[in-house]
Design an enzyme around this catalytic site. Sequence first.
Site, PDB file in Angstrom:
ATOM      1  N   ASP A  50       2.247   4.404  -2.608  1.00  0.00           N
ATOM      2  CA  ASP A  50       1.510   3.520  -1.699  1.00  0.00           C
ATOM      3  C   ASP A  50       2.473   2.557  -1.013  1.00  0.00           C
ATOM      4  O   ASP A  50       3.199   1.810  -1.670  1.00  0.00           O
ATOM      5  CB  ASP A  50       0.463   2.733  -2.508  1.00  0.00           C
ATOM      6  CG  ASP A  50      -0.360   1.798  -1.636  1.00  0.00           C
ATOM      7  OD1 ASP A  50      -1.442   2.206  -1.191  1.00  0.00           O
ATOM      8  OD2 ASP A  50       0.080   0.652  -1.395  1.00  0.00           O
ATOM      9  N   TYR A  55       4.983  -3.957   4.303  1.00  0.00           N
ATOM     10  CA  TYR A  55       5.837  -4.093   3.113  1.00  0.00           C
ATOM     11  C   TYR A  55       7.327  -3.923   3.420  1.00  0.00           C
ATOM     12  O   TYR A  55       8.167  -4.360   2.636  1.00  0.00           O
ATOM     13  CB  TYR A  55       5.465  -3.065   2.034  1.00  0.00           C
ATOM     14  CG  TYR A  55       4.037  -3.103   1.548  1.00  0.00           C
ATOM     15  CD1 TYR A  55       3.213  -4.214   1.762  1.00  0.00           C
ATOM     16  CD2 TYR A  55       3.506  -2.016   0.860  1.00  0.00           C
ATOM     17  CE1 TYR A  55       1.900  -4.217   1.314  1.00  0.00           C
ATOM     18  CE2 TYR A  55       2.193  -2.021   0.400  1.00  0.00           C
ATOM     19  CZ  TYR A  55       1.394  -3.116   0.636  1.00  0.00           C
ATOM     20  OH  TYR A  55       0.100  -3.114   0.195  1.00  0.00           O
ATOM     21  N   LYS A  85      -0.297   1.890   5.769  1.00  0.00           N
ATOM     22  CA  LYS A  85      -1.351   1.039   6.339  1.00  0.00           C
ATOM     23  C   LYS A  85      -0.958   0.489   7.705  1.00  0.00           C
ATOM     24  O   LYS A  85       0.219   0.207   7.956  1.00  0.00           O
ATOM     25  CB  LYS A  85      -1.645  -0.120   5.374  1.00  0.00           C
ATOM     26  CG  LYS A  85      -1.918   0.340   3.951  1.00  0.00           C
ATOM     27  CD  LYS A  85      -2.181  -0.770   2.970  1.00  0.00           C
ATOM     28  CE  LYS A  85      -2.176  -0.251   1.546  1.00  0.00           C
ATOM     29  NZ  LYS A  85      -0.835  -0.127   0.973  1.00  0.00           N
ATOM     30  N   HIS A 118      -5.153  -2.100   7.353  1.00  0.00           N
ATOM     31  CA  HIS A 118      -4.760  -3.019   6.276  1.00  0.00           C
ATOM     32  C   HIS A 118      -5.742  -4.184   6.089  1.00  0.00           C
ATOM     33  O   HIS A 118      -6.048  -4.574   4.968  1.00  0.00           O
ATOM     34  CB  HIS A 118      -3.347  -3.558   6.557  1.00  0.00           C
ATOM     35  CG  HIS A 118      -2.589  -3.937   5.326  1.00  0.00           C
ATOM     36  ND1 HIS A 118      -1.226  -3.824   5.229  1.00  0.00           N
ATOM     37  CD2 HIS A 118      -3.002  -4.420   4.128  1.00  0.00           C
ATOM     38  CE1 HIS A 118      -0.837  -4.238   4.012  1.00  0.00           C
ATOM     39  NE2 HIS A 118      -1.900  -4.592   3.340  1.00  0.00           N
TER      40      HIS A 118
END
Length: 317
Positions: A50, A55, A85, A118
Amino acid sequence: MASGSMIPCVTLNTGHAMPVLGFGTGSSRTPEDLPATILHAVRLGYRHLDTASLYGTEAAVGAAVAAAVSSGAVASRADLFVTSKLWIADAHPGRVVPALRESLGRLGLDYLDLFLVHWPVARDDDDEEKKSRLVPFDMEGVWRGMEECHRLGLAKAIGVSNFSAAKMAKLIDLAQVPPAVNQVEMNVGWRQEKLREVCAVNGVVVTAFSPLGAHGSDWGSNAVMESDVLRDVAATRGKTIAQVALRWLHEQGVGFVARSFNKERMKQNMDIFDWELNEDDKENIMQIPQRRACQGEYFVSPNGPYKSLQEFWDGEI
């Protein structure tokens, strides 16, 4: 799905199998050699990775996928399930497909197994003025972009993250391709009963992020890792607190993304599928007080589209 993995799968409404336990890569404290850590996770048996544009770990996940295939840890890319996302700056109808193509470029992949919106939030970035502002989220327009990603084969399944029960109901109503997943904060300290009901009726799989309460993060909660109830259950069962918390989630029929870069804990987090909680355990866990930790307060402002947390979560706080 994947050879050599002990992690069970759940079937999404697209017919695709998603391993219930995902390996999370969203952290401000990622190890120096993140691709090697992710590759170690794959060798242990993790098959669901994931990540997210936010990120900054897509390249590391991509490098780990390539290494897993070339080293024979998995037979092919198809043995892995990769989720990413759409960030809020790209949550505009014309930006969804290009943003996914950018994510795929960073990952070095041809497709995602799952692509999520997201947050139900959109931001306008004015690069010339170096300013950004939150603008109303065009749910239908963004979802049409997600459906286009699915139609083009760039995402095998599409879904959302951080959507309330009310927003899920609205999305399901307008969707031509229904969302497969809603990834939300869920753990023993925030059980999400109302949301799970809406998702279950509509064939949407709930995946829990922060299954251990994001303990130690800037917004995290100690409701899980410092719970006396879980400590007692863990001691009685000869398990760790984290294992009890993850087992509870598994028994709720949801997926969950656990993030640990510690090799021993990565293995412990997988060792939850061959034992069960008893009725007393479950009853005691139901007494744990409930509080949403990840509130998204940064998306609330007097002049923005969401004026209060109540409005943002549609009263579900």
